[in-house]
Design an enzyme around this catalytic site. Structure first.
Site, PDB file in Angstrom:
ATOM      1  N   ASP A  65      43.905  36.873  39.840  1.00 34.73           N
ATOM      2  CA  ASP A  65      42.677  37.605  40.145  1.00 34.73           C
ATOM      3  C   ASP A  65      41.595  37.239  39.132  1.00 34.73           C
ATOM      4  O   ASP A  65      41.768  37.396  37.925  1.00 34.73           O
ATOM      5  CB  ASP A  65      42.949  39.112  40.110  1.00 34.73           C
ATOM      6  CG  ASP A  65      41.882  39.917  40.832  1.00 34.73           C
ATOM      7  OD1 ASP A  65      40.686  39.645  40.623  1.00 34.73           O
ATOM      8  OD2 ASP A  65      42.245  40.819  41.602  1.00 34.73           O
ATOM      9  N   SER A 119      37.277  41.413  45.233  1.00 34.35           N
ATOM     10  CA  SER A 119      38.686  41.124  45.517  1.00 34.35           C
ATOM     11  C   SER A 119      39.136  41.653  46.874  1.00 34.35           C
ATOM     12  O   SER A 119      40.091  41.133  47.453  1.00 34.35           O
ATOM     13  CB  SER A 119      39.577  41.729  44.426  1.00 34.35           C
ATOM     14  OG  SER A 119      39.307  41.155  43.180  1.00 34.35           O
ATOM     15  N   ASP A 170      45.655  48.501  44.517  1.00 30.55           N
ATOM     16  CA  ASP A 170      44.468  47.731  44.187  1.00 30.55           C
ATOM     17  C   ASP A 170      44.237  46.687  45.283  1.00 30.55           C
ATOM     18  O   ASP A 170      45.131  46.370  46.070  1.00 30.55           O
ATOM     19  CB  ASP A 170      44.634  47.075  42.819  1.00 30.55           C
ATOM     20  CG  ASP A 170      43.308  46.733  42.168  1.00 30.55           C
ATOM     21  OD1 ASP A 170      42.259  47.089  42.721  1.00 30.55           O
ATOM     22  OD2 ASP A 170      43.326  46.109  41.087  1.00 30.55           O
ATOM     23  N   THR A 172      43.952  43.383  45.908  1.00 29.63           N
ATOM     24  CA  THR A 172      44.749  42.215  46.267  1.00 29.63           C
ATOM     25  C   THR A 172      46.100  42.579  46.868  1.00 29.63           C
ATOM     26  O   THR A 172      46.457  42.065  47.935  1.00 29.63           O
ATOM     27  CB  THR A 172      44.907  41.285  45.055  1.00 29.63           C
ATOM     28  OG1 THR A 172      43.606  40.853  44.635  1.00 29.63           O
ATOM     29  CG2 THR A 172      45.756  40.071  45.381  1.00 29.63           C
ATOM     30  N   ARG A 183      38.123  50.092  49.520  1.00 27.23           N
ATOM     31  CA  ARG A 183      39.214  49.772  48.612  1.00 27.23           C
ATOM     32  C   ARG A 183      39.593  50.930  47.704  1.00 27.23           C
ATOM     33  O   ARG A 183      40.638  50.895  47.059  1.00 27.23           O
ATOM     34  CB  ARG A 183      38.848  48.543  47.769  1.00 27.23           C
ATOM     35  CG  ARG A 183      37.627  48.767  46.884  1.00 27.23           C
ATOM     36  CD  ARG A 183      37.252  47.519  46.099  1.00 27.23           C
ATOM     37  NE  ARG A 183      38.271  47.198  45.104  1.00 27.23           N
ATOM     38  CZ  ARG A 183      38.220  46.117  44.318  1.00 27.23           C
ATOM     39  NH1 ARG A 183      37.214  45.265  44.422  1.00 27.23           N
ATOM     40  NH2 ARG A 183      39.165  45.895  43.437  1.00 27.23           N
ATOM     41  N   GLN A 335      53.882  37.625  48.237  1.00 27.78           N
ATOM     42  CA  GLN A 335      52.623  37.507  47.495  1.00 27.78           C
ATOM     43  C   GLN A 335      52.811  38.080  46.098  1.00 27.78           C
ATOM     44  O   GLN A 335      53.353  39.180  45.936  1.00 27.78           O
ATOM     45  CB  GLN A 335      51.487  38.243  48.207  1.00 27.78           C
ATOM     46  CG  GLN A 335      50.165  38.173  47.427  1.00 27.78           C
ATOM     47  CD  GLN A 335      49.020  38.847  48.157  1.00 27.78           C
ATOM     48  OE1 GLN A 335      48.558  38.360  49.170  1.00 27.78           O
ATOM     49  NE2 GLN A 335      48.548  39.970  47.626  1.00 27.78           N
ATOM     50  N   GLU A 337      50.655  38.732  42.389  1.00 32.82           N
ATOM     51  CA  GLU A 337      49.334  38.737  41.765  1.00 32.82           C
ATOM     52  C   GLU A 337      49.407  38.968  40.267  1.00 32.82           C
ATOM     53  O   GLU A 337      50.046  39.922  39.801  1.00 32.82           O
ATOM     54  CB  GLU A 337      48.453  39.856  42.364  1.00 32.82           C
ATOM     55  CG  GLU A 337      47.048  39.858  41.764  1.00 32.82           C
ATOM     56  CD  GLU A 337      46.305  41.177  41.934  1.00 32.82           C
ATOM     57  OE1 GLU A 337      45.059  41.168  41.844  1.00 32.82           O
ATOM     58  OE2 GLU A 337      46.966  42.220  42.117  1.00 32.82           O
ATOM     59  N   ASP A 342      41.169  39.162  35.814  1.00 34.89           N
ATOM     60  CA  ASP A 342      39.896  39.738  36.244  1.00 34.89           C
ATOM     61  C   ASP A 342      39.501  40.956  35.413  1.00 34.89           C
ATOM     62  O   ASP A 342      38.357  41.058  34.940  1.00 34.89           O
ATOM     63  CB  ASP A 342      40.010  40.138  37.718  1.00 34.89           C
ATOM     64  CG  ASP A 342      38.863  41.008  38.193  1.00 34.89           C
ATOM     65  OD1 ASP A 342      37.807  40.462  38.541  1.00 34.89           O
ATOM     66  OD2 ASP A 342      39.035  42.251  38.223  1.00 34.89           O
ATOM     67  N   LYS A 343      40.420  41.846  35.213  1.00 39.85           N
ATOM     68  CA  LYS A 343      40.082  43.112  34.546  1.00 39.85           C
ATOM     69  C   LYS A 343      39.667  42.882  33.098  1.00 39.85           C
ATOM     70  O   LYS A 343      38.756  43.542  32.579  1.00 39.85           O
ATOM     71  CB  LYS A 343      41.271  44.070  34.646  1.00 39.85           C
ATOM     72  CG  LYS A 343      41.624  44.413  36.093  1.00 39.85           C
ATOM     73  CD  LYS A 343      42.800  45.362  36.182  1.00 39.85           C
ATOM     74  CE  LYS A 343      43.331  45.445  37.614  1.00 39.85           C
ATOM     75  NZ  LYS A 343      42.302  45.738  38.619  1.00 39.85           N
ATOM     76  N   HIS A 346      36.196  41.267  33.066  1.00 37.23           N
ATOM     77  CA  HIS A 346      35.177  42.301  33.225  1.00 37.23           C
ATOM     78  C   HIS A 346      34.832  42.941  31.871  1.00 37.23           C
ATOM     79  O   HIS A 346      33.682  43.312  31.623  1.00 37.23           O
ATOM     80  CB  HIS A 346      35.669  43.399  34.173  1.00 37.23           C
ATOM     81  CG  HIS A 346      35.467  43.100  35.622  1.00 37.23           C
ATOM     82  ND1 HIS A 346      34.226  42.874  36.177  1.00 37.23           N
ATOM     83  CD2 HIS A 346      36.360  43.003  36.646  1.00 37.23           C
ATOM     84  CE1 HIS A 346      34.354  42.649  37.480  1.00 37.23           C
ATOM     85  NE2 HIS A 346      35.636  42.717  37.789  1.00 37.23           N
ATOM     86  N   ASP A 384      41.142  34.715  43.778  1.00 38.31           N
ATOM     87  CA  ASP A 384      40.343  35.393  44.794  1.00 38.31           C
ATOM     88  C   ASP A 384      38.850  35.111  44.632  1.00 38.31           C
ATOM     89  O   ASP A 384      38.131  34.912  45.600  1.00 38.31           O
ATOM     90  CB  ASP A 384      40.624  36.901  44.788  1.00 38.31           C
ATOM     91  CG  ASP A 384      40.521  37.522  43.404  1.00 38.31           C
ATOM     92  OD1 ASP A 384      40.320  36.791  42.411  1.00 38.31           O
ATOM     93  OD2 ASP A 384      40.657  38.752  43.312  1.00 38.31           O
ATOM     94  N   HIS A 385      38.370  35.088  43.409  1.00 43.63           N
ATOM     95  CA  HIS A 385      36.958  34.836  43.139  1.00 43.63           C
ATOM     96  C   HIS A 385      36.821  34.311  41.716  1.00 43.63           C
ATOM     97  O   HIS A 385      37.723  34.468  40.884  1.00 43.63           O
ATOM     98  CB  HIS A 385      36.127  36.116  43.296  1.00 43.63           C
ATOM     99  CG  HIS A 385      36.629  37.253  42.457  1.00 43.63           C
ATOM    100  ND1 HIS A 385      36.433  37.328  41.093  1.00 43.63           N
ATOM    101  CD2 HIS A 385      37.363  38.359  42.787  1.00 43.63           C
ATOM    102  CE1 HIS A 385      37.013  38.411  40.622  1.00 43.63           C
ATOM    103  NE2 HIS A 385      37.590  39.069  41.628  1.00 43.63           N
ATOM    104  N   HIS A 426      31.498  39.217  38.722  1.00 44.90           N
ATOM    105  CA  HIS A 426      32.100  38.064  39.383  1.00 44.90           C
ATOM    106  C   HIS A 426      31.040  36.982  39.555  1.00 44.90           C
ATOM    107  O   HIS A 426      29.834  37.266  39.548  1.00 44.90           O
ATOM    108  CB  HIS A 426      32.622  38.445  40.771  1.00 44.90           C
ATOM    109  CG  HIS A 426      33.676  39.494  40.757  1.00 44.90           C
ATOM    110  ND1 HIS A 426      34.135  40.103  41.905  1.00 44.90           N
ATOM    111  CD2 HIS A 426      34.388  40.058  39.748  1.00 44.90           C
ATOM    112  CE1 HIS A 426      35.070  40.985  41.601  1.00 44.90           C
ATOM    113  NE2 HIS A 426      35.231  40.973  40.287  1.00 44.90           N
TER     114      HIS A 426
END
Length: 629
Positions: A65, A119, A170, A172, A183, A335, A337, A342-343, A346, A384-385, A426
Site C-alpha cells: 500500500d 486505496s 481497511d 485494500t 470505506r 491477497q 497486503e 502508506d500509513k 502519510h 495501489d497508488h 498520495h
C-alpha cells in the site's frame, strides 16, 4: 504441504536471481566500467524461460500500500544499497507499469479521471475490473455492488484468503470481501450513519465486517478486532457481537499466535484478528521535519511494539498458503497486503515506511518460494497508488530527514505535500507491477490497474457470471409433512451466492436468510396447519436466482401453530431418497413442478373412501326404515 521455510525461500530466490543475472550489493567498488551493471550478459533466453503459458492453479497477489517506485528505491538503498536487490520484490522476472487513476462521481465531473486515487478506488479496480470513485469499496460510480475476485473465486470452488497488516476492514482487504459506498463503514454503528443504503436495518448487506462474515473466505488474517466488538442492530444476529456471530456461523476464531499455530485445517473458515487496529510497525518512527535534512544522518531501530515473529506478514503468508494449499481438488486465490508503507508515508516517517517495505519483501519471498516449488502458481507484486516520499539532493522547503544507508552513504528523504503534523498526500504516477509464473507476461508493458482483475481471473479460468453458477439450483423437500411439524429444506447448486432468503408460500411466511456454503444450505421450517399443497421458494441474495419446490401438508393430529418459522445452518446437501426434488426456476420464468405420488393423492383417496362409507350407512338406514314400515 509442509510449512514453508526461509531457507527454502532463499534457495528459490537465489535460483531466480541467478537465472536473470541479478546482482547483489557488495563492498566492491562501483567506479569501473560495468561495475554497476545488473545484467550478466544477454537476457533473451532467461526472459523466454520466464514467460510461461497462462493457466495457473493458484494466484498470490501481494500489495504494498502506497509503494511507489520512490518508496521501493528508498527501501532498497537503505536495506541493501543502491547496487543491491531486494530479494523478494526485485526478484520477479516480468515487470511492467500500470495506471491507477480513479473516477469522479459528482455531477459536474461524473466519469472523468481523478488523477490522484485512494486505496478504496484502486483496490476496487483490481478486485472488480471496474474504475470507481475514491472511497468506494467494490461498488461502481452509482453505488451498485460489484463482485470481487475473491468472491468469484469462492463461487468457482477455489479456496480463498485475505491477509493484511492493517485493520481487515481497511480499504485494500475490504474490497475483496464487501461492497459498501464508503470505506469508513467498518461496523454496524458507522454503517447506519455513513452507508445507510448498506445498513442491515435498511435492507442492505451490512457493514464491511458483517459482509466479511457473509463472504466466508477460508483464511482471513490481520488486525481490526475492535470492530468485531460491535453489536449487530438488525438481522439474524441482532443484539449479538460480531464475535458471537462469527462463532455461530462456524468460524474458527483465533486471537493469538498460539491459537493460530494450533489451526491445522481451513475446512471451517479461519478468522484471525490479532490487534484492535492496525499492526504496529517493524521500525520505530523517525519523522522528517522542517530542516531535518541538515541534521546528522541516522539509522533505523526496531520498534519495541512490533508483534512477535510468528505474526509477521511473512509468517501469516506462510500460514495462509499452508491452509489454502491443502485442497487437492481445487486451487486458491490469496491477497496479501503490506499496509503501513502508506500509513507511515502519510506521517512522513521514513524508517516506518522502510520497515514495512521490508516486511512485504519477506512475504514476497515466501510466495515465490511456494510458487517455485509448486510450479503452477502465478505471483503478482504491485501497489495501489504512489506516495509522497522522494530522494533529494539537499534539504527542501518541506520536511526532510537524512538516513545512513547500507552503502554507508547519507540519503536525504523529503516529504513535501503537507506541513509538519499533517497527512502527506498520495501522488498520481503509474506504478510498478511484476509477476512470476503462468501468465506473468500479461503484466508486461503499460497496463491499467483494472487489467490485473482480468489477468488473475483468466489465469485461474474463473467463470465471472455468478448467475450462471447458480442456474442449476435445486430445492429438496419431504413428500409430505404433518401440520405444525418441523421439516428440512435442502438447497444445492447456488454456487454463485453467499447467502439466500427463503419464503414459504402459503400465508406467506418469510423463513429468513441462510449462509450458502459450496452452493448448499439447509433450513429447518415448521409446516403450516392448513392441509394441502405448499411451496417453498429460495432466492440467492447475490444473483437473484430462485428455485422452488412443493410439498403436501397431510391431515394428522391437531397442531398448536400455523406459523412457519426457520433456523438455518449451512452444510453440504446429501441426497435424500425419501425426498422429492424440484428443478431450479430462474427468477422471472417458469414454475415449480408437481411432485408425483405426494400427499395430495393420498388425501383424495381418503375423501373418496369416506364418501363411500357414508353412502353405505345411508342405504342401511333406508332399509331399516322400510322394514319397520
Amino acid at each position: 504441504m509442509s510449512t514453508l521455510t526461509r531457507a527454502g525461500s532463499a534457495l528459490a530466490l537465489a535460483a531466480l536471481a541467478l537465472a536473470l543475472g541479478a546482482t547483489s550489493a557488495t563492498a566492491d567498488p562501483l567506479t569501473g566500467t560495468g561495475d554497476a551493471a545488473r545484467n550478466d550478459g544477454d537476457q533473451t533466453q532467461a526472459l523466454r524461460d520466464a514467460v510461461r503459458d497462462p493457466g495457473a492453479r493458484n494466484v498470490i497477489l501481494l500489495i504494498g500500500d502506497g509503494m511507489g517506485d520512490s518508496e521501493i528505491t528508498v527501501a532498497r538503498n537503505y536495506l541493501v544499497g543502491a547496487a543491491g536487490e531486494l530479494p523478494g520484490i526485485d526478484a520477479l522476472p516480468v515487470t511492467g507499469q500500470y495506471t491507477t487513476y480513479s473516477l469522479h462521481a459528482d455531477d459536474e465531473l461524473y466519469g472523468l479521471p481523478d488523477y490522484t486515487p485512494d486505496s478504496a478506488a484502486t483496490g476496487t479496480a483490481w478486485a472488480t475490473g471496474t474504475k470507481s470513485y475514491d472511497g468506494a469499496i467494490s461498488v461502481d460510480l452509482d453505488g451498485a455492488d460489484l463482485p470481487s475476485l475473491l468472491e468469484i473465486a469462492n463461487a468457482n470452488g477455489l479456496r480463498t484468503g485475505d491477509v493484511s497488516t492493517a485493520e481487515i476492514q481497511d480499504a485494500t482487504p475490504a474490497v475483496q470481501v464487501a461492497s459498501v459506498t464508503s470505506r469508513r463503514c467498518y461496523g454496524p454503528s458507522t454503517t447506519s450513519t455513513q452507508c445507510p443504503t448498506n445498513a442491515l436495518e435498511n435492507g442492505g448487506a451490512g457493514s464491511i465486517s458483517e459482509q466479511l462474515l457473509d463472504t466466508r473466505a477460508d483464511v482471513t488474517l490481520g488486525g481490526g478486532a475492535a470492530s468485531f466488538d460491535e453489536t449487530a442492530v438488525a438481522g439474524r444476529w441482532a443484539g449479538q457481537t460480531l464475535w458471537q456471530q462469527a462463532t455461530d456461523r462456524g468460524y474458527q476464531v483465533v486471537r493469538t499466535a498460539a491459537e493460530l499455530a494450533a489451526v491445522t485445517s481451513a475446512d471451517a473458515p479461519v478468522l484471525g484478528l490479532f490487534t484492535p487496529g492496525n499492526f504496529p510497525t517493524r521500525f520505530a518512527p523517525a519523522y522528517a521535519t522542517a530542516g531535518g535534512g541538515d541534521a546528522a544522518p541516522i539509522t533505523c531501530s526496531e520498534s519495541p511494539d512490533r508483534l512477535t515473529p510468528d505474526l509477521s506478514l511473512a509468517a501469516l503468508t506462510t500460514k495462509a498458503i499452508d491452509l489454502l494449499d491443502s485442497d487437492a481438488e481445487n486451487g486458491f486465490f490469496l491477497q496479501v497486503e503490506g499496509a503501513s508503507i502508506d500509513k507511515r508515508d502519510h506521517a512522513a516517517d521514513a524508517c516506518g515506511q522502510i520497515g514495512e517495505t521490508q516486511d512485504l519483501d519477506e512475504a514476497v519471498q515466501v510466495a515465490l518460494d511456494f510458487a517455485a516449488a509448486d510450479g503452477n502458481t502465478l505471483v503478482i507484486v504491485t501497489a495501489d497508488h504512489a506516495h509522497t516520499s522522494q530522494i533529494v539532493d539537499a534539504t527542501t522547503p518541506g520536511l526532510s530527514i537524512s538516513l545512513t544507508t547500507a552503502d554507508g552513504a547519507p540519503m536525504l528523504v523529503s516529504y513535501g505535500t503537507a506541513p509538519q503534523g499533517g497527512s502527506q498526500q498520495h501522488t498520481g504516477s503509474q506504478l510498478r507491477v511484476a509477476a512470476y509464473g503462468p501468465g506473468a507476461a500479461n503484466v508486461a508493458g503499460l497496463t491499467d490497474q483494472t487489467d490485473t482483475f482480468f489477468t488473475i481471473a483468466d489465469a485461474l479460468g474463473l467463470e465471472r457470471d455468478l448467475a450462471s453458477l447458480s442456474a442449476d439450483a435445486t430445492v429438496t423437500l419431504p413428500e409430505s409433512v404433518a401440520p405444525g411439524q418441523p421439516f428440512e429444506i435442502r438447497v444445492a447448486g447456488l454456487a454463485g451466492d453467499k447467502t439466500l432468503s427463503a419464503l414459504l408460500q402459503s400465508d406467506p411466511v418469510d423463513l429468513g436468510a441462510s449462509d450458502v456454503v459450496d452452493g448448499s444450505a439447509v433450513l429447518t421450517a415448521t409446516a403450516p396447519t392448513e392441509v394441502g399443497e405448499h411451496t417453498v421458494t429460495v432466492t440467492g441474495t447475490q444473483t437473484g436466482v430462485s428455485a422452488a419446490a412443493t410439498f403436501q401438508v397431510v391431515a394428522s393430529s391437531p397442531s398448536a401453530t400455523a406459523t412457519a418459522t426457520a433456523t438455518a445452518t449451512a452444510e453440504a446437501s446429501p441426497t435424500d431418497p425419501a425426498a422429492s426434488t424440484a428443478a431450479a426456476v430462474i427468477a422471472g420464468g417458469g414454475g415449480s413442478g408437481n411432485l408425483p405420488g405426494t400427499g395430495a393423492q393420498v388425501l383424495g383417496a381418503t375423501l373418496v373412501a369416506a364418501a363411500l362409507i357414508a353412502l353405505g350407512l345411508l342405504l342401511v338406514r333406508a332399509r331399516r326404515i322400510a322394514h319397520a314400515a
